[in-house]
Scaffold this motif. Structure first.
Motif, short mmCIF file in Angstrom:
data_model
loop_
_atom_site.label_atom_id
_atom_site.label_comp_id
_atom_site.label_asym_id
_atom_site.label_seq_id
_atom_site.Cartn_x
_atom_site.Cartn_y
_atom_site.Cartn_z
N ASP A 1 -15.37 9.14 -13.34
CA ASP A 1 -14.19 9.96 -13.59
C ASP A 1 -12.92 9.13 -13.51
O ASP A 1 -12.42 8.87 -12.41
CB ASP A 1 -14.15 11.11 -12.57
CG ASP A 1 -12.86 11.90 -12.66
OD1 ASP A 1 -12.45 12.23 -13.79
OD2 ASP A 1 -12.26 12.21 -11.60
N GLY B 1 -9.33 8.77 -13.14
CA GLY B 1 -8.35 9.73 -12.64
C GLY B 1 -7.21 9.99 -13.62
O GLY B 1 -6.88 9.16 -14.46
N ARG C 1 -13.92 18.40 -13.82
CA ARG C 1 -14.50 17.06 -13.68
C ARG C 1 -15.80 17.13 -12.89
O ARG C 1 -16.78 16.46 -13.21
CB ARG C 1 -13.50 16.12 -13.02
CG ARG C 1 -12.23 15.90 -13.84
CD ARG C 1 -11.14 15.18 -13.05
NE ARG C 1 -9.88 15.13 -13.78
CZ ARG C 1 -9.37 14.06 -14.39
NH1 ARG C 1 -10.03 12.91 -14.33
NH2 ARG C 1 -8.24 14.12 -15.04
N SER D 1 -14.97 8.97 -8.82
CA SER D 1 -13.63 9.08 -9.38
C SER D 1 -12.89 7.78 -9.10
O SER D 1 -12.88 7.29 -7.98
CB SER D 1 -12.89 10.27 -8.75
OG SER D 1 -11.72 10.58 -9.48
N VAL E 1 -12.06 16.67 -6.26
CA VAL E 1 -13.08 16.12 -7.15
C VAL E 1 -14.35 15.67 -6.42
O VAL E 1 -15.34 15.33 -7.06
CB VAL E 1 -12.53 14.93 -7.99
CG1 VAL E 1 -11.50 15.41 -8.98
CG2 VAL E 1 -11.98 13.84 -7.09
N LEU F 1 -14.53 8.62 -4.14
CA LEU F 1 -13.31 8.29 -4.88
C LEU F 1 -12.91 6.88 -4.49
O LEU F 1 -12.78 6.58 -3.30
CB LEU F 1 -12.20 9.29 -4.56
CG LEU F 1 -10.89 9.15 -5.33
CD1 LEU F 1 -10.25 10.53 -5.55
CD2 LEU F 1 -9.90 8.24 -4.59
#
Length: 282
Positions: free
Chosen positions: A62, A64, A117, A131, A230, A240
């Motif tokens: 993902d 951002g 997402r 992410s 997320v 992340l």
């Protein structure tokens, strides 16, 4: 517990969660434009000399921000959304080279709501979700890479809280007509699996950190935790990665080079491969 029984328990748990999510998601409509944006992941055969994994893994990456959400902006004008998309594309290419399927939540400069997402990862039955960011801070001296997992009990540091609040505010840029927040991930079903999922996410984070450390300064040597939207998948290990602080002048310059973006992508890829090897051998 032997390996076979452990895998059976994981599969049973995942089946229960998937069934519950299917019921909850039956009342949720994803916009036609977003649905049309989803693409089937192309299977790529492994190289003849590569070791064949026990299964064909799928990773959802993902990048951002995107579209109306530029993300953090560096002193020289670099925009986070462009930098992280390039890094994510590097990671995808490297994973495919190693026989891992990889899908991006966005492939160009478009805005995708945060919960959508996560839903993309669910729709693709991903084995992990990552992410990728290059965030900013009020103080330009803040520097280094960080990896975050979900926390339902508060942030693990002041920086983790600041960054999660900043990232979670992304949806506020969209008009109510564009974004429809749904909170099915916060239902009771979410809590049933979350403890184990967070544990796996922390393990994944440790593998990522281990491979970033030799090539780039770390802001934190351990996987931090905060309530990033997320990361709120009930069964998919999710992290992340803050590759650097784009608001730091030196790191903004690094992020602006293809060499560094490829190096950080390589470290992230090696961390993912290390994690998959670990769970295969567990």
């Amino acid at each position: 517990m032997n390996k076979k029984k452990s895998l059976q328990i994981r599969a049973s748990r995942r089946t229960v969660i998937l069934a519950g999510l299917a019921v909850l998601a039956s009342n949720i409509k994803i916009s036609q434009a977003h649905a049309q944006g989803l693409q089937h992941v192309r299977k790529v055969p492994m190289a003849p000399d590569a070791k064949k994994p026990h299964k064909k893994y799928l990773v959802v990456l993902d990048p951002g921000h995107g579209g109306i959400d530029s993300g953090a902006i560096g002193h020289a004008g670099s925009q986070e959304k462009h930098v992280v998309l390039d890094i994510a594309k590097n990671v995808r290419a490297l994973l495919i080279q190693h026989g891992i399927n990889a899908h991006l939540t966005r492939t160009d400069d478009v805005f995708i709501p945060l919960y959508d997402r996560v839903k993309i990862a669910h729709q693709h039955n991903a084995d992990l979700f990552m992410s990728i960011h290059a965030d900013g801070f009020t103080c330009p001296s803040a520097c280094g890479a960080s990896v975050f997992a979900l926390s339902n009990k508060g942030a693990s540091s002041a920086m983790a809280k600041y960054l999660s609040n900043s990232e979670n505010a992304a949806d506020d840029l969209a008009s109510p007509a564009v974004i429809k927040k749904d909170h099915y991930l916060q239902e009771i079903l979410f809590d049933l699996e979350q403890t184990e999922t967070v544990k796996e996410s922390l393990l994944l984070g440790s593998h990522i950190i281990k491979h970033i450390a030799p090539m780039h300064h770390l802001h934190s040597k351990n996987t931090e935790q905060a309530a990033f939207v997320v990361l709120k998948s009930p069964y998919i290990p999710s992290v992340l990665v803050e590759t650097s602080f784009i608001t730091n002048p030196q790191e903004e310059k690094l992020l602006g080079t293809a060499v560094f973006r490829h190096k950080i992508a390589t470290a992230i890829t090696n961390g993912i491969l290390s994690y998959f090897t670990h769970i295969q051998n567990a």
